[in-house]
Design a protein around this motif. Structure first.
Motif, short mmCIF file in Angstrom:
data_model
loop_
_atom_site.label_atom_id
_atom_site.label_comp_id
_atom_site.label_asym_id
_atom_site.label_seq_id
_atom_site.Cartn_x
_atom_site.Cartn_y
_atom_site.Cartn_z
N THR A 147 15.11 78.22 13.74
CA THR A 147 16.06 79.15 13.11
C THR A 147 16.20 80.43 13.93
N PRO A 149 17.86 83.90 13.12
CA PRO A 149 18.52 84.71 12.10
C PRO A 149 19.35 85.85 12.70
N LYS A 177 28.70 74.11 15.19
CA LYS A 177 27.63 75.00 14.70
C LYS A 177 26.77 75.54 15.85
N GLY A 180 24.71 78.65 15.70
CA GLY A 180 24.55 79.01 14.28
C GLY A 180 25.79 79.57 13.62
N ASP A 184 23.53 82.50 8.89
CA ASP A 184 22.18 82.50 9.48
C ASP A 184 21.61 83.90 9.55
N ARG A 187 19.07 84.68 6.95
CA ARG A 187 17.77 84.01 6.94
C ARG A 187 16.64 85.01 7.26
#
Ligand SMILES: [Zn+2]
Length: 315
Positions: A147, A149, A177, A180, A184, A187
């Motif tokens: 991930t 963010p 995508k 992202g 995101d 997150r």
């Protein structure tokens, strides 16, 4: 007082994987620059007594000609992680069976090449899905690191697409995508635990600037450094100060291109910082590392994950 932890990881994206994602001809023969970049980064880290995590692509590990070079990573005390087999940033579109096969194939190839089975994962282009997380938990992974963010992912994608003229409509759809989505940015920045149908899985996000959630990884700093080195260092100092002030442990992301330049390859000039020579870039990267190591204790991601688990066990 001991310095707070910062884990460092390098996504060992190869020349072919960049050409493939960008829709450039010639990736099908899997051109490689590993023999240039791996020794260079190993020496850079050794000079600073640093150990990090190298996320390796299975397809590269499966090539016997890469085995010596990849084994030098574990031989010098670094951690290896799984960065998928085919490096397709549309991994979130894969079925459960495809994900399972992708992970298993990569684990075997990396173990054969380096002697160590990976227990950390990062998706190509930060792609992940609930199915992927569940399969990782089932396969006993210690952590996921997919991930990112930030609110700026879609902007990075726009820039990337503007330079990728060779992509068909279908190819663009698959890359929808890449880097992202806007959401995101919401997150968490700090590590947390996913609850998956196969059990819990620790997530260590790629750190972005606390509060503003703008990227702070080295490729981004080099991009800024193309305009002004003073600006890049000021930005990095702000990021480090913000992380310290908010109690955010860092997980910093590196790429091979942070250590390479136009003198190494002229096929990647669609990356802004690849129009500059490697020596010039390395001067700035060295300065950024000095700033980091004076404020944080740098460890590989697996050690960071162990420290996080030990802390949450004590609570
Ligand atoms: Zn990658």
């Amino acid at each position: 007082m001991p310095l707070p932890l910062a884990s460092l990881s390098l996504d060992l994206d190869n020349l072919w994987s960049y050409l493939k994602t960008h829709g450039e001809a010639g990736w099908e023969t899997y051109p490689s620059y590993l023999e240039i970049v791996v020794p260079r980064v190993l020496d850079f880290l050794a000079a600073r007594k640093l150990r990090i995590t190298w996320f390796i692509v299975g397809k590269d590990a499966a090539e016997p000609k890469h085995h010596d070079i990849l084994r030098s990573i574990t031989a010098r005390g670094h951690e290896v992680g799984n960065h998928s087999f085919n490096h397709e940033p549309w991994l979130h579109l894969y079925s459960e069976e495809q994900i399972e096969a992708e992970l298993a194939q990569t684990e075997e190839a990396i173990e054969l090449a380096t002697g160590v089975r990976p227990t950390g994962f990062r998706g190509p282009g930060f792609s992940f899905s609930p199915t992927l997380l569940s399969v990782l938990a089932r396969r006993g992974y210690q952590y996921d690191a997919s991930t990112f963010p930030t609110f700026l992912g879609p902007l990075a994608r726009l820039y990337y697409f503007a330079t990728a003229r060779g992509l068909s409509k279908e190819e663009r759809e698959k890359r929808k995508k890449l880097f992202g989505r806007i959401t995101d940015g919401f997150r968490p920045l700090r590590p947390y635990t996913w609850k998956t149908p196969s059990g819990p899985l620790l997530e260590i996000p790629v750190t972005t600037m606390p509060i503003a959630k703008v990227p702070i990884h080295v490729s981004y700093l080099l991009f800024l450094g193309g305009y002004s080195r003073t600006l890049a260092k000021l930005y990095w100092r702000t990021a480090l100060t913000m992380c310290r002030a908010t109690g955010t442990e860092l997980s910093l992301l590196l790429h091979p291109l942070d250590f390479m330049g136009c003198d190494d390859t002229d096929r990647l000039s669609f990356f802004p910082a690849m129009k500059r020579p490697s020596a010039e870039k390395l001067v700035l990267v060295a300065e950024l590392f000095d700033m980091l190591t004076s404020a944080f204790t740098v460890v590989p991601m697996g050690e960071h994950a162990t420290a996080i688990a030990a802390r949450s066990g004590r609570k």
